[in-house]
Design an enzyme around this catalytic site. Structure first.
Site, short mmCIF file in Angstrom:
data_model
loop_
_atom_site.label_atom_id
_atom_site.label_comp_id
_atom_site.label_asym_id
_atom_site.label_seq_id
_atom_site.Cartn_x
_atom_site.Cartn_y
_atom_site.Cartn_z
N TYR A 107 27.43 49.13 -10.93
CA TYR A 107 27.62 49.46 -9.24
C TYR A 107 27.89 50.68 -8.82
O TYR A 107 28.39 51.63 -9.76
CB TYR A 107 28.62 48.35 -9.05
N CYS A 108 27.58 50.98 -7.88
CA CYS A 108 28.12 52.35 -6.87
C CYS A 108 28.11 52.01 -5.56
O CYS A 108 27.97 51.09 -5.06
CB CYS A 108 26.99 53.31 -7.28
N THR A 109 28.51 52.98 -4.80
CA THR A 109 28.71 52.98 -3.45
C THR A 109 27.82 52.00 -2.52
O THR A 109 28.17 51.12 -1.85
CB THR A 109 29.04 54.28 -2.69
N ILE A 116 28.75 48.56 -3.59
CA ILE A 116 30.16 48.03 -3.31
C ILE A 116 30.46 47.84 -1.60
O ILE A 116 31.05 46.85 -1.37
CB ILE A 116 31.32 49.03 -3.57
#
Ligand SMILES: [Zn+2]
Ligand SMILES: [Zn+2]
Length: 327
Positions: free
Chosen positions: A190-192, A219
């Site tokens: 996961y990332c921004t 996210i």
């Protein structure tokens, strides 16, 4: 009819698309001219693998930009996220051709076609993330696809946070052997906003991680859906002057405070630049009270501590001098 206030309103658009671009230079010139004609400012990167941009301007200009940009075949289905702000949030317009739209140092390894990255992790919608965890329990590993500092204020519950200062470090990190134990486990990267995991998940699969997922929309999308009531804990680091954002209301009882001031320990989600700006580029968690005092406006490194002390002493000497002259 558009009201006066609506026509004056400004917004920021965030977007990316992985798609083969035969002539990045031509796309760059077209995008530059388009933004200039609409009075948009911001940053756009174009490579042979796609486009990654953030632009701000009036709502009318943003809508026109979105419409015109989608006219390019590869960008036809690109989704745009709206965010608060405007042209004034950017110093200028910058449209550039690069080897990569996110710098993983993997320009030759990354493969894309008209459907996006080839061989990336399976996309999971927020509710599918929760479902996978319900079904597979503790076997599921959340793998943070961001720089390690970003996770200091927020991350998925029990996430593995790799030792990464910039995305350049990821390949070395996943090849280090440290994470081989998760090669046969379900791994949710996961990332921004999702763009970094498009690449990271494919690099992981190429290196023997067998069951890799990625959070669709990152996210941001997960937080919009679940706020502080899901598997996310804490704040989200963001790359603008806000520095962080919260999901849910102020004083939300479900909010988990992960970030703390490195000097006094108070709960704090705000990163500040180390006072030793000449040789230290670190952003560190320092509360506003401590940051107001030069003695506690450093990152903790020894040389930075010395610089902070010198600045504090100089300020004190100047204050004493001013008082003497005033007396
Ligand atoms: Zn403090
Ligand atoms: Zn420092």
């Amino acid at each position: 009819m558009t009201s006066r206030s609506e026509s004056l309103e400004s917004k920021i658009l965030l977007y990316y698309q992985f798609t083969p671009i035969a002539d990045p230079q031509a796309v760059m010139l077209w995008q530059k001219a388009l933004c200039e004609s609409l009075g948009l400012k911001g940053r756009i990167l174009i490579s042979k693998h796609g486009i990654n941009g953030t632009v701000g301007g009036t709502v009318a200009a943003c809508k026109q930009y979105r419409k015109r940009t989608r006219e390019y075949d590869g960008f036809h289905s690109m989704s745009f996220k709206w965010s608060n702000g405007g042209a004034d949030d950017f110093p200028r317009l910058s449209v550039k051709v690069r080897d990569e739209i996110v710098a993983f140092n993997a320009a030759d390894e990354l493969k894309v076609d008209e459907n996006g990255v080839i061989g990336g992790g399976v996309h999971l919608k927020p509710e599918e993330v929760n479902k996978l965890v319900e079904e597979r329990g503790d076997d599921v590993v959340f793998f943070d696809g961001r720089n390690a500092m970003e996770a200091e204020i927020g991350k998925f519950k029990n996430a593995v946070v790799p030792d990464v200062e910039t995305t350049h470090d990821f390949i070395k990190e996943i090849e280090s052997g440290k994470y081989d134990w998760m090669k046969d486990k379900p791994v949710i990267s996961y990332c921004t906003g999702g763009i970094r995991c498009e690449i990271l998940s494919s690099l992981m699969k190429n290196r023997g991680f067998n069951e890799v997922y990625q959070v669709d929309g990152g996210i941001v999308r997960y937080g919009e859906k679940y706020g502080n009531k899901g598997l996310w804990e804490g704040s989200l680091y963001v790359f603008d002057e806000r520095m962080h954002m919260e999901f849910g209301q102020d004083n939300d009882p479900n909010f988990v405070q992960l970030g703390h001031c490195i000097h006094c320990g108070v709960g704090n989600n705000k990163f500040n630049n180390c006072i030793n700006e000449d040789t230290c580029r670190r952003q560190v968690l320092i509360c506003d009270d401590c940051y107001a005092n030069p003695r506690t406006a450093h990152c903790g490194r020894e040389d930075c501590q010395e610089v902070a002390e010198a600045i504090a002493q100089k300020e004190e000497a100047e204050k004493a001098e001013a008082q003497k002259q005033g007396a």
